[in-house]
Design a protein around this motif. Sequence first.
Motif, PDB file in Angstrom:
ATOM      1  N   VAL A   1      20.213  -4.534   0.444  1.00 49.34           N
ATOM      2  CA  VAL A   1      20.977  -3.347  -0.286  1.00 49.34           C
ATOM      3  C   VAL A   1      20.888  -3.292  -1.580  1.00 49.34           C
ATOM      4  N   ARG A   2      21.046  -4.360  -2.401  1.00 47.32           N
ATOM      5  CA  ARG A   2      20.790  -4.383  -3.880  1.00 47.32           C
ATOM      6  C   ARG A   2      19.391  -3.750  -4.306  1.00 47.32           C
ATOM      7  N   GLN A   3      18.558  -4.277  -3.597  1.00 46.78           N
ATOM      8  CA  GLN A   3      17.227  -3.577  -3.977  1.00 46.78           C
ATOM      9  C   GLN A   3      16.955  -2.044  -3.653  1.00 46.78           C
ATOM     10  N   LEU A   4      17.795  -1.768  -2.675  1.00 48.94           N
ATOM     11  CA  LEU A   4      17.855  -0.292  -2.372  1.00 48.94           C
ATOM     12  C   LEU A   4      18.432   0.462  -3.409  1.00 48.94           C
ATOM     13  N   LEU A   5      19.582   0.083  -3.787  1.00 46.76           N
ATOM     14  CA  LEU A   5      20.571   0.662  -4.804  1.00 46.76           C
ATOM     15  C   LEU A   5      19.487   0.969  -6.066  1.00 46.76           C
ATOM     16  N   ALA A   6      18.729   0.014  -6.687  1.00 46.24           N
ATOM     17  CA  ALA A   6      18.059  -0.001  -7.733  1.00 46.24           C
ATOM     18  C   ALA A   6      16.874   0.645  -7.598  1.00 46.24           C
ATOM     19  N   ARG A   7      16.282   1.211  -6.470  1.00 48.73           N
ATOM     20  CA  ARG A   7      15.534   2.276  -6.221  1.00 48.73           C
ATOM     21  C   ARG A   7      15.834   3.584  -6.432  1.00 48.73           C
ATOM     22  N   LEU A   8      17.262   3.874  -6.126  1.00 51.24           N
ATOM     23  CA  LEU A   8      17.672   5.199  -6.183  1.00 51.24           C
ATOM     24  C   LEU A   8      17.639   6.088  -7.355  1.00 51.24           C
ATOM     25  N   SER A   9      17.466   5.369  -8.489  1.00 52.09           N
ATOM     26  CA  SER A   9      17.494   6.123  -9.699  1.00 52.09           C
ATOM     27  C   SER A   9      15.987   6.595  -9.805  1.00 52.09           C
TER      28      SER A   9
ATOM     29  N   GLU B   1       5.297  12.337  11.072  1.00 60.14           N
ATOM     30  CA  GLU B   1       6.042  13.434  10.527  1.00 60.14           C
ATOM     31  C   GLU B   1       6.877  13.054   9.211  1.00 60.14           C
ATOM     32  N   PHE B   2       6.475  11.885   8.902  1.00 60.37           N
ATOM     33  CA  PHE B   2       7.402  11.239   7.705  1.00 60.37           C
ATOM     34  C   PHE B   2       6.246  10.859   6.559  1.00 60.37           C
ATOM     35  N   ARG B   3       6.487  11.418   5.316  1.00 56.09           N
ATOM     36  CA  ARG B   3       5.657  11.134   4.159  1.00 56.09           C
ATOM     37  C   ARG B   3       6.293  10.558   3.000  1.00 56.09           C
ATOM     38  N   GLY B   4       7.582  10.285   3.472  1.00 54.63           N
ATOM     39  CA  GLY B   4       8.507   9.660   2.278  1.00 54.63           C
ATOM     40  C   GLY B   4       8.244   8.143   1.928  1.00 54.63           C
ATOM     41  N   ARG B   5       8.989   7.588   1.544  1.00 56.97           N
ATOM     42  CA  ARG B   5       9.029   6.092   1.021  1.00 56.97           C
ATOM     43  C   ARG B   5       9.822   5.272   2.261  1.00 56.97           C
ATOM     44  N   PHE B   6       9.660   3.967   2.295  1.00 55.84           N
ATOM     45  CA  PHE B   6      10.449   3.192   3.139  1.00 55.84           C
ATOM     46  C   PHE B   6      11.095   2.177   2.501  1.00 55.84           C
ATOM     47  N   HIS B   7      12.331   1.715   3.229  1.00 56.16           N
ATOM     48  CA  HIS B   7      12.867   0.388   2.533  1.00 56.16           C
ATOM     49  C   HIS B   7      13.436  -0.326   3.765  1.00 56.16           C
TER      50      HIS B   7
ATOM     51  N   GLY C   1      14.352   8.966  -8.836  1.00 60.21           N
ATOM     52  CA  GLY C   1      14.091  10.187  -8.388  1.00 60.21           C
ATOM     53  C   GLY C   1      14.231  10.669  -6.794  1.00 60.21           C
ATOM     54  N   ALA C   2      15.015   9.923  -6.183  1.00 59.89           N
ATOM     55  CA  ALA C   2      15.442  10.017  -4.831  1.00 59.89           C
ATOM     56  C   ALA C   2      16.459  11.028  -4.608  1.00 59.89           C
TER      57      ALA C   2
ATOM     58  N   ARG D   1       0.740  -1.151   0.124  1.00 57.66           N
ATOM     59  CA  ARG D   1      -0.148  -0.073   0.107  1.00 57.66           C
ATOM     60  C   ARG D   1       0.935   1.046   0.066  1.00 57.66           C
ATOM     61  N   ARG D   2       1.792   1.399   0.808  1.00 62.78           N
ATOM     62  CA  ARG D   2       2.634   2.461   1.097  1.00 62.78           C
ATOM     63  C   ARG D   2       3.439   2.718  -0.449  1.00 62.78           C
ATOM     64  N   CYS D   3       3.990   1.762  -0.791  1.00 63.51           N
ATOM     65  CA  CYS D   3       4.795   1.871  -2.282  1.00 63.51           C
ATOM     66  C   CYS D   3       3.609   2.275  -3.448  1.00 63.51           C
ATOM     67  N   ALA D   4       2.471   1.852  -3.270  1.00 61.47           N
ATOM     68  CA  ALA D   4       1.389   2.215  -4.218  1.00 61.47           C
ATOM     69  C   ALA D   4       0.826   3.565  -4.117  1.00 61.47           C
ATOM     70  N   ASP D   5       1.057   4.184  -2.957  1.00 58.80           N
ATOM     71  CA  ASP D   5       0.424   5.474  -2.627  1.00 58.80           C
ATOM     72  C   ASP D   5       1.041   6.434  -3.388  1.00 58.80           C
ATOM     73  N   PRO D   6       0.377   7.255  -4.221  1.00 55.04           N
ATOM     74  CA  PRO D   6       0.880   8.118  -5.073  1.00 55.04           C
ATOM     75  C   PRO D   6       1.476   9.597  -4.285  1.00 55.04           C
ATOM     76  N   ASP D   7       0.861   9.710  -3.177  1.00 56.23           N
ATOM     77  CA  ASP D   7       1.070  10.945  -2.341  1.00 56.23           C
ATOM     78  C   ASP D   7       2.222  11.006  -1.496  1.00 56.23           C
ATOM     79  N   ARG D   8       2.901  10.085  -1.621  1.00 56.28           N
ATOM     80  CA  ARG D   8       4.125   9.901  -0.855  1.00 56.28           C
ATOM     81  C   ARG D   8       5.255  10.389  -1.673  1.00 56.28           C
ATOM     82  N   ASP D   9       6.313  11.057  -0.979  1.00 51.87           N
ATOM     83  CA  ASP D   9       7.579  11.859  -1.421  1.00 51.87           C
ATOM     84  C   ASP D   9       8.559  10.589  -1.985  1.00 51.87           C
ATOM     85  N   ASP D  10       8.762  10.475  -3.396  1.00 47.70           N
ATOM     86  CA  ASP D  10       9.631   9.733  -4.105  1.00 47.70           C
ATOM     87  C   ASP D  10      11.127   9.964  -3.674  1.00 47.70           C
ATOM     88  N   GLY D  11      11.247  11.399  -3.218  1.00 44.50           N
ATOM     89  CA  GLY D  11      12.618  11.761  -3.047  1.00 44.50           C
ATOM     90  C   GLY D  11      13.319  11.454  -1.637  1.00 44.50           C
TER      91      GLY D  11
END
Lengths: 197, 197
Positions: B124-132, B99-105, B134-135, B70-80
């Motif tokens: 860690v590998r999955q995290l790095l893959a996400r960074l492109s 206080e937090f409206r960003g994404r999680f990992h 718009g983070a 749900r959180r990853c699908a939520d369009p209102d969270r800050d991808d940055g």
Amino acid sequence: MSQPDPLRRCIVQLSRLPGVGERTAARYAYWLLRQPPAVAEELGQAILTLSASMTRCSVCCDVAAQDPCRRCADPDRDDGLICVVERPQDITAIERSGEFRGRFHVLDGAISPMEGVGPDQLTVRQLLARLSGGAREVLVATDPDVEGDATALYLARLIKPLGLRVTRLAHGIAVGTELEYADRSSVARALEHRREL
Amino acid sequence: MSQPDPLRRCIVQLSRLPGVGERTAARYAYWLLRQPPAVAEELGQAILTLSASMTRCSVCCDVAAQDPCRRCADPDRDDGLICVVERPQDITAIERSGEFRGRFHVLDGAISPMEGVGPDQLTVRQLLARLSGGAREVLVATDPDVEGDATALYLARLIKPLGLRVTRLAHGIAVGTELEYADRSSVARALEHRREL
């Protein structure tokens, strides 16, 4: 409610267990999620089977897989001696000692006027019905507290007139406890019930 | 083995839960037996559903009922802004703050050479893959212990060269704690990370 629904539901259900709060329940649930699926599978099934397959023995009132229970059906136990306990768990403690080969009776609590528990809420009626079956002695193994003592006294007054012996488990200083470290109540009991040598 | 089989089986299964010994497991099982059958029914089903219906989000690696969660699908969270935590439970703690409206990992642990956990055992590998995607900033919310600190440092060295900000959750004296009663480590952190006024 930031957890997804099946997880949330599992945490809510787990937190109904005695002494388990929301945090402990969450710990259990997240732990289950980290295990191979078979672990949750086995636990869930065991709990479902428990509620479906357990009944009460109509003789001794213990929880049992069949009625009469294995202990009541065992021909090698002494019908003359019935040990009365408050809870099914107490049977395990007595059995572990390896010193008792009589029958059991689960009272389902102890008399407690404060909590509105009288003899009618306990299985006293079922106990009395058993006493005509060749019983010589009723050993009362209720807890050494106000309720347990009151229950023991009540049972003694009820059963002694029927011509049976009524005995009570000995309470005193636990074996392995040094006198210095024994709690006050145990020492008090040990003094009160001192034996002639 | 003085308990009947389904009860015994349930106690064995319950005692696999973290921090639950034989006695606590027996307490849970006997408690379940004293409740209306629906209680064990609901708990058993909830545990079975848990193992059957939960999966992992392929984006954030959190446990989830659907993928993406749900959180990853939520369009209102800050991808940055991506907050990196050790465990799924840690997300709840951050979300509670409001206080937090960003994404999680979810890292799935922390680097611990002593326990043989290196970056390859973490996500860690999955995290790095996400960074492109718009983070701008990775907020490392690992625990304030040796492993958590090492992991934060490792991630900073890995991610900063990519041109992203890497921050760490502030550690110090907990709000509501009087200095007199604060633990030594928290005071040490509070001194080390003192802020200019």
